[in-house]
Design a protein around this motif. Sequence first.
Motif, PDB file in Angstrom:
ATOM      1  N   TYR A 146       0.123 -13.825   5.688  1.00  0.00           N
ATOM      2  CA  TYR A 146      -0.153 -12.457   6.159  1.00  0.00           C
ATOM      3  C   TYR A 146      -1.402 -11.950   5.429  1.00  0.00           C
ATOM      4  CZ  TYR A 146       4.571 -12.724   7.986  1.00  0.00           C
ATOM      5  OH  TYR A 146       5.697 -13.111   8.668  1.00  0.00           O
ATOM      6  N   SER A 147      -2.397 -11.550   6.204  1.00  0.00           N
ATOM      7  CA  SER A 147      -3.665 -11.110   5.606  1.00  0.00           C
ATOM      8  C   SER A 147      -3.840  -9.614   5.826  1.00  0.00           C
ATOM      9  CB  SER A 147      -4.830 -11.854   6.277  1.00  0.00           C
ATOM     10  OG  SER A 147      -4.645 -13.245   6.145  1.00  0.00           O
ATOM     11  N   ILE A 148      -4.041  -8.896   4.747  1.00  0.00           N
ATOM     12  CA  ILE A 148      -4.294  -7.459   4.873  1.00  0.00           C
ATOM     13  C   ILE A 148      -5.720  -7.215   4.388  1.00  0.00           C
ATOM     14  CG2 ILE A 148      -3.574  -5.126   4.197  1.00  0.00           C
ATOM     15  CD1 ILE A 148      -0.771  -6.308   3.616  1.00  0.00           C
ATOM     16  N   VAL A 149      -6.615  -6.910   5.330  1.00  0.00           N
ATOM     17  CA  VAL A 149      -8.001  -6.623   4.950  1.00  0.00           C
ATOM     18  C   VAL A 149      -8.066  -5.131   4.655  1.00  0.00           C
ATOM     19  CG1 VAL A 149     -10.420  -6.688   5.673  1.00  0.00           C
ATOM     20  CG2 VAL A 149      -8.840  -8.471   6.450  1.00  0.00           C
ATOM     21  N   GLY A 150      -8.254  -4.815   3.373  1.00  0.00           N
ATOM     22  CA  GLY A 150      -8.272  -3.398   3.012  1.00  0.00           C
ATOM     23  C   GLY A 150      -8.382  -3.224   1.515  1.00  0.00           C
ATOM     24  N   ASP A 151      -8.470  -1.978   1.120  1.00  0.00           N
ATOM     25  CA  ASP A 151      -8.594  -1.632  -0.297  1.00  0.00           C
ATOM     26  C   ASP A 151      -7.192  -1.636  -0.923  1.00  0.00           C
ATOM     27  OD1 ASP A 151      -8.856  -0.380  -2.745  1.00  0.00           O
ATOM     28  OD2 ASP A 151     -10.448   0.955  -2.042  1.00  0.00           O
ATOM     29  N   LEU A 152      -7.018  -2.461  -1.951  1.00  0.00           N
ATOM     30  CA  LEU A 152      -5.681  -2.568  -2.533  1.00  0.00           C
ATOM     31  C   LEU A 152      -5.184  -1.231  -3.078  1.00  0.00           C
ATOM     32  CD1 LEU A 152      -5.412  -2.914  -6.006  1.00  0.00           C
ATOM     33  CD2 LEU A 152      -6.959  -4.739  -5.429  1.00  0.00           C
ATOM     34  N   PHE A 153      -6.137  -0.364  -3.482  1.00  0.00           N
ATOM     35  CA  PHE A 153      -5.713   0.927  -4.051  1.00  0.00           C
ATOM     36  C   PHE A 153      -5.154   1.857  -2.965  1.00  0.00           C
ATOM     37  CE2 PHE A 153      -8.775  -0.789  -7.071  1.00  0.00           C
ATOM     38  CZ  PHE A 153      -7.978  -0.799  -8.197  1.00  0.00           C
ATOM     39  N   GLU A 154      -5.419   1.490  -1.705  1.00  0.00           N
ATOM     40  CA  GLU A 154      -4.784   2.237  -0.606  1.00  0.00           C
ATOM     41  C   GLU A 154      -3.539   1.510  -0.112  1.00  0.00           C
ATOM     42  OE1 GLU A 154      -7.756   2.669   2.409  1.00  0.00           O
ATOM     43  OE2 GLU A 154      -9.128   3.665   1.020  1.00  0.00           O
ATOM     44  N   VAL A 155      -3.637   0.172  -0.067  1.00  0.00           N
ATOM     45  CA  VAL A 155      -2.543  -0.619   0.534  1.00  0.00           C
ATOM     46  C   VAL A 155      -1.313  -0.672  -0.387  1.00  0.00           C
ATOM     47  CG1 VAL A 155      -1.885  -2.888   1.428  1.00  0.00           C
ATOM     48  CG2 VAL A 155      -4.187  -2.010   1.860  1.00  0.00           C
ATOM     49  N   VAL A 156      -1.544  -0.902  -1.691  1.00  0.00           N
ATOM     50  CA  VAL A 156      -0.395  -1.078  -2.595  1.00  0.00           C
ATOM     51  C   VAL A 156       0.488   0.183  -2.641  1.00  0.00           C
ATOM     52  CG1 VAL A 156       0.309  -1.557  -4.994  1.00  0.00           C
ATOM     53  CG2 VAL A 156      -1.452  -2.959  -3.903  1.00  0.00           C
ATOM     54  N   PRO A 157      -0.093   1.400  -2.764  1.00  0.00           N
ATOM     55  CA  PRO A 157       0.781   2.586  -2.752  1.00  0.00           C
ATOM     56  C   PRO A 157       1.587   2.711  -1.452  1.00  0.00           C
ATOM     57  CG  PRO A 157      -1.401   3.170  -3.537  1.00  0.00           C
ATOM     58  CD  PRO A 157      -1.489   1.768  -3.058  1.00  0.00           C
ATOM     59  N   LEU A 158       0.986   2.307  -0.328  1.00  0.00           N
ATOM     60  CA  LEU A 158       1.728   2.354   0.944  1.00  0.00           C
ATOM     61  C   LEU A 158       2.903   1.383   0.928  1.00  0.00           C
ATOM     62  CD1 LEU A 158      -1.153   2.498   3.598  1.00  0.00           C
ATOM     63  CD2 LEU A 158       0.436   4.318   2.992  1.00  0.00           C
ATOM     64  N   LEU A 159       2.643   0.177   0.360  1.00  0.00           N
ATOM     65  CA  LEU A 159       3.732  -0.811   0.271  1.00  0.00           C
ATOM     66  C   LEU A 159       4.863  -0.277  -0.618  1.00  0.00           C
ATOM     67  CD1 LEU A 159       1.787  -4.199  -0.172  1.00  0.00           C
ATOM     68  CD2 LEU A 159       2.935  -3.374   1.876  1.00  0.00           C
ATOM     69  N   ILE A 160       4.479   0.337  -1.740  1.00  0.00           N
ATOM     70  CA  ILE A 160       5.501   0.877  -2.654  1.00  0.00           C
ATOM     71  C   ILE A 160       6.349   1.910  -1.911  1.00  0.00           C
ATOM     72  CG2 ILE A 160       5.875   2.258  -4.761  1.00  0.00           C
ATOM     73  CD1 ILE A 160       3.242   0.956  -5.857  1.00  0.00           C
ATOM     74  N   GLU A 161       5.654   2.796  -1.191  1.00  0.00           N
ATOM     75  CA  GLU A 161       6.344   3.865  -0.462  1.00  0.00           C
ATOM     76  C   GLU A 161       7.314   3.270   0.579  1.00  0.00           C
ATOM     77  OE1 GLU A 161       3.400   6.822   0.796  1.00  0.00           O
ATOM     78  OE2 GLU A 161       4.731   7.181   2.514  1.00  0.00           O
TER      79      GLU A 161
END
Length: 321
Positions: free
Chosen positions: A301-316
């Motif tokens: 699974y590839s997520i092209v994006g800024d980890l500082f935006e993606v990781v908080p979304l995953l946590i949520e």
Amino acid sequence: MSKNVLVVVERRDGILRNVSFEVLTAAQQMTNGGEVIAVVFGQGNQDEAQQLAQHGADKVYIATNEELNAYSTDAFSQALTEVVQTVKPDVILVGHTAMGRDLAPRVAARLGLGLISDCTGVEVNGEEIVFIRPVYAGKLFQKKKVKEGIIFASIRPNNIVKGEPNAQRTANVIETQVTITDIRTIIKDVVKKTTGKLDLTEAKIIVSGGRGVKSAEGFNQLYELAEVLGAAVGASRAACDAGYCDYAMQVGQTGKVVTPDLYIACGISGAVQHLAGMSNSKIIVAINKDPEAPIFRVADYSIVGDLFEVVPLLIEEFKKV
Ligand code: FAD
């Protein structure tokens, strides 16, 4: 011909390591009617013997000596050599852990044996035992077997699925004092470097960060995601070199080799030396803002994006589950 298989059992913080149960499962396939003998060093106890029996040990051999209460190369290699000379197994198996990597080659050399190290699979066809091991940083797999003499192999953690425990099984327990002389190192204190609550090499889920995480503070988000998922935290060498985290967390060719069910790589480019340590993970999720990053070639699974935006979304999102 039946084979007696000796399994070197490992503890961490007084608890039997999961890899020992995996190795016992592999050992059971090899006996062809022989016995699986688990060897425990230091003080043994009834509960441990029972667990080992339930996972496939027919005999539990407890090698005691006060020098064996903490791991030391000198003491354990002398003890294992003596056990092998007494038990005379046809096969010796150890986990390919830090301890196994230190112990197995020394004992093999003392006994004049070869060693098939870092095996990720075993194929047993009747009497023939074939070990599968990665070469060229995991790009190829080779098959190896021993034509004559004692077979000695180390098994990489998290590659063999441990069997379900059988509560009906019991084992003979044999306790023996082993002779240890000529100790060159005395363990006075053990100062641990920690990678969090979970052992990286045995973790089922790993959240790993690279240079893209940018700072030690940046890793706090990864620790939070790991907490939510019950995961361990790993890192690339670049992140360790930059001082974002401890070298104990490094995954890769010169770090730890991991094979979790899920590996989430955050801000890691996917250099070949990093892939060598994690490309056998069952599912790889990569978060990287560069769509050309090589990590995407191995990612499921590839997520092209800024980890500082993606990781908080995953946590949520994972907090909701
Ligand atoms: P980089 O290659 O710099 O990649 C950083 C990535 O982060 C980039 O892809 C970038 O696009 C991405 N990024 C940046 N900002 C963001 C953001 N905000 N959001 C999302 N993505 C972002 N390396 C290891 O890891 N383990 C080893 O064991 C190891 N052993 C080595 C042994 C030898 C002999 C040698 C020569 C090298 C070894 N290396 C090892 C180093 C390896 O070659 C790489 O240099 C290293 O893996 C790179 O780490 P990295 O991916 O974190 O950094």
